[in-house]
Design an enzyme around this catalytic site. Sequence first.
Site, PDB file in Angstrom:
ATOM      1  N   GLN A 170       6.876   4.507  10.759  1.00  0.00           N
ATOM      2  CA  GLN A 170       6.994   4.722  12.226  1.00  0.00           C
ATOM      3  C   GLN A 170       5.632   4.125  12.779  1.00  0.00           C
ATOM      4  O   GLN A 170       5.385   4.454  13.845  1.00  0.00           O
ATOM      5  CB  GLN A 170       6.939   6.177  12.279  1.00  0.00           C
ATOM      6  CG  GLN A 170       8.502   6.708  12.485  1.00  0.00           C
ATOM      7  CD  GLN A 170       8.565   8.275  12.331  1.00  0.00           C
ATOM      8  OE1 GLN A 170       7.484   8.756  12.432  1.00  0.00           O
ATOM      9  NE2 GLN A 170       9.756   8.859  12.140  1.00  0.00           N
ATOM     10  N   HIS A 198       0.814  -1.255  -0.009  1.00  0.00           N
ATOM     11  CA  HIS A 198      -0.122  -0.058   0.138  1.00  0.00           C
ATOM     12  C   HIS A 198       1.057   1.291  -0.100  1.00  0.00           C
ATOM     13  O   HIS A 198       2.133   1.262  -0.147  1.00  0.00           O
ATOM     14  CB  HIS A 198      -1.006   0.005   1.215  1.00  0.00           C
ATOM     15  CG  HIS A 198      -0.145  -0.236   2.516  1.00  0.00           C
ATOM     16  ND1 HIS A 198       0.392   0.711   3.138  1.00  0.00           N
ATOM     17  CD2 HIS A 198      -0.340  -1.434   3.268  1.00  0.00           C
ATOM     18  CE1 HIS A 198       0.858   0.173   4.197  1.00  0.00           C
ATOM     19  NE2 HIS A 198       0.394  -1.054   4.502  1.00  0.00           N
ATOM     20  N   GLY A 222       1.777   3.384   2.222  1.00  0.00           N
ATOM     21  CA  GLY A 222       3.042   3.332   3.108  1.00  0.00           C
ATOM     22  C   GLY A 222       4.190   2.682   2.890  1.00  0.00           C
ATOM     23  O   GLY A 222       5.300   3.137   3.050  1.00  0.00           O
ATOM     24  N   HIS A 223       3.903   1.339   2.079  1.00  0.00           N
ATOM     25  CA  HIS A 223       5.185   0.629   1.456  1.00  0.00           C
ATOM     26  C   HIS A 223       5.572   1.327   0.366  1.00  0.00           C
ATOM     27  O   HIS A 223       7.072   1.534   0.370  1.00  0.00           O
ATOM     28  CB  HIS A 223       4.791  -0.549   1.002  1.00  0.00           C
ATOM     29  CG  HIS A 223       4.276  -1.768   2.180  1.00  0.00           C
ATOM     30  ND1 HIS A 223       3.033  -2.125   2.010  1.00  0.00           N
ATOM     31  CD2 HIS A 223       4.778  -2.279   3.103  1.00  0.00           C
ATOM     32  CE1 HIS A 223       2.671  -3.096   3.001  1.00  0.00           C
ATOM     33  NE2 HIS A 223       3.706  -3.153   3.496  1.00  0.00           N
TER      34      HIS A 223
END
Length: 276
Positions: free
Chosen positions: A145, A31, A33-34
């Site tokens: 994070q 997604h 984030g990756h």
Amino acid sequence: MKIIKSIPLMQSISNKAHKPVGLVPTMGSIHEGHIKLINASKKQNTTTIVTLFVNPAQFAENEDFHTYPRNFQKDKKLLSDLGVDILFAPETSQMYPSGFQTSVINDRLSSVLEGEKRPGHFRGVSTIVSKLLNITKPNNAYFGQKDFQQLLIINKLNNDLNHGVKIVSIPTVREKDGLALSSRNIHLNQSERKTANKIYASLKHAESLYLNGEVNSDSIIYAIQTYLLKESLIKIEYISIRDKFTFEDVSTVMPGSIILIAVSIGKTRLIDNLII
Ligand code: PAF
């Protein structure tokens, strides 16, 4: 994009890869984030390796290993379109052959919060990350994070076991309404998804209390609890305020404190955090 499934082949390719090498470890279901981690790696390295392995060792018996979202074909196309150089996607039998019996254990950071709620989880994470660092030999490795406790534990194992990798942490990517991106979000039904934005909203509420002068941790935790208890679908697992370096509980909130939350909504467990 090269797709590698064998450990010896991956090791020999890593030895010859053009340096610097960036590693982005994932469990798939790629997604945004990756994608942010991958783009950071591509910017800072000549070779980017993404690993895709749903690691059974980091799921307890009662957890969602079997229902964890998997979509290898879609991930493969996306990673190739993103310009990833190497996708390392081993079988479980490669990573944990019969007779496998060695683990990496962090005694201290793993004993609280996620470690307490998910016994064995960080032992599985630490072991697989250590193996992936050994197999891919990166100069830089990228982690989000959102999994802040994981990030601290990986930093520690990298130092304690002398992997000599630079661990790069990347801020959490969020949906427009604030929900932190997670592969598990697809398990939320419509009403659960609507409620899920309250997790980040409760963290922002806490931040505004702090900005208006409240520094007592217990009062801020109580305010988050009260905020979330209004949502009948949310079951709180923990709310904790810690120092972001030592991970000790803090009684007075200050810059460098981090508020960490874990909740479940229906069958889905979600975590989030906010650094003051
Ligand atoms: O954060 C994750 O996706 C996993 O815990 C990791 C770091 C890929 C290890 O399996």
